[in-house]
Scaffold this active site. Structure first.
Site, mmCIF file in Angstrom:
data_model
loop_
_atom_site.group_PDB
_atom_site.id
_atom_site.type_symbol
_atom_site.label_atom_id
_atom_site.label_comp_id
_atom_site.label_asym_id
_atom_site.label_seq_id
_atom_site.Cartn_x
_atom_site.Cartn_y
_atom_site.Cartn_z
ATOM 1 C CG ASP A 273 40.450 37.636 34.631
ATOM 2 O OD1 ASP A 273 40.798 37.594 35.822
ATOM 3 O OD2 ASP A 273 41.251 37.680 33.679
ATOM 4 C CE1 TYR B 265 42.035 30.608 29.591
ATOM 5 C CE2 TYR B 265 44.134 29.565 29.064
ATOM 6 C CZ TYR B 265 43.212 30.015 29.998
ATOM 7 O OH TYR B 265 43.459 29.838 31.335
ATOM 8 C CG ASP C 233 40.178 42.856 31.150
ATOM 9 O OD1 ASP C 233 39.766 44.012 31.342
ATOM 10 O OD2 ASP C 233 40.264 42.026 32.084
ATOM 11 N NE ARG D 2 43.333 39.541 32.919
ATOM 12 C CZ ARG D 2 43.718 40.138 34.043
ATOM 13 N NH1 ARG D 2 43.769 41.450 34.117
ATOM 14 N NH2 ARG D 2 44.054 39.423 35.101
#
Length: 293
Positions: free
Chosen positions: A39, A67, A81, A172
């Protein structure tokens, strides 16, 4: 050009912006594709496939990922988010003990509903386009795999997490569902992809340093797309047969049945193949060109 390029995407640009920048630095008509969208608000490892290596994108995209995420509690977001419209909730942020307990419930194979603002297609259209038009978006839950979640720090209603997961996992959505499980709401307020399989952020080429020279310096062998597959080295006559699309007899010791990487004597990727469980023959599936690094 034929290989893989590990690029460090910054926050702000889209993954396609990074692809376009790399494409402009390469000879005309060179194919470039990424192996998993990040993103715009996210940063980190973006593995690009260059030239014929675009045929390997699915294998890179399916590798385990890591992550580093920040989850903020006490509000929900339309996009799950920090880029969406935030709505505060009345419930206070959780205590650390409750947070640790909840994290454990998300490890393993879980059902996850992707964010409405995602690239998943709904009746031929991207879900995020429908969501931007304020149309109702209903996405089906899918099975994803989360191998580990480690709490790195927690203060002021913000949790820093390290997450090891399989392909197709939305961090997310994990932040959103964690907030729901704790009854206080939550969203992903920062996200960095630190690794994709063997490709790490420490070894990545910064996107703002992309040039013909730096691409040549950082171009990695295409074989790394399937680094965990068993490999077989073939002699020249067998390689000639493989390049003609013909099956060959596997040299001893024969690999186990299933997918196999075929290499030449210099360790260069020749083809992806499959060994039948009933014979010792290697059937070529994808054959790659001779002129490669």
């Amino acid at each position: 050009m034929f290989g893989l390029l590990n690029v460090a995407k910054p926050t702000g640009p889209t993954s396609h912006d990074v692809v376009a920048r790399v494409r402009r630095a390469l000879p005309r008509r060179t194919r470039v594709g990424h192996t998993g969208t990040l993103d715009p608000f996210a940063a980190g490892v973006l593995v690009l496939c260059i030239g014929p290596a675009t045929r390997l994108a699915e294998y890179v995209g399916g590798q385990p990922k890591q992550y580093l995420a920040e989850v903020t509690f006490g509000a929900i977001s339309t996009t799950d988010d920090s880029q969406g419209e935030l709505t505060p909730t009345a419930a206070p942020p959780p205590r650390e003990a409750a947070l640790r307990d909840a994290l454990g419930r998300f490890v393993g194979e879980i059902q996850q509903v992707p964010p409405a603002y995602s690239a998943i297609k709904v009746q031929g259209q991207r879900a995020y386009k429908l969501a931007r038009q304020e149309q109702e978006v209903t996405l089906a839950a899918r099975t994803v795999r989360i191998d580990a979640v480690e709490l790195l720090g927690y203060e002021a209603g913000r949790a820093r997490l390290r997450i090891d997961c399989g392909g197709g996992t939305y961090i997310r959505a994990l932040a959103r569902d964690l907030g729901l499980a704790l009854g206080c709401g939550g969203y992903c307020s920062a996200l960095t992809r630190s690794a994709v399989g063997p490709f790490t952020l420490d070894d990545a080429l910064p996107a703002d340093a992309v040039s013909p020279e730096t691409i040549a310096e950082h171009l990695l062998p295409a074989r790394l797309a399937v680094a965990d597959w068993p490999a077989v080295t073939l002699d020249d006559p067998a390689i000639a047969d493989i390049r003609m699309g013909r099956a060959v007899e596997a040299p001893e010791p024969a690999p186990p049945p299933g997918p196999v990487v075929l290499l030449d004597g210099a360790g260069t990727l020749v083809a992806l193949a499959r060994r039948s469980p009933y014979t010792n023959r290697l059937e070529p599936q994808k054959v790659f060109p001779l002129d490669q690094p």
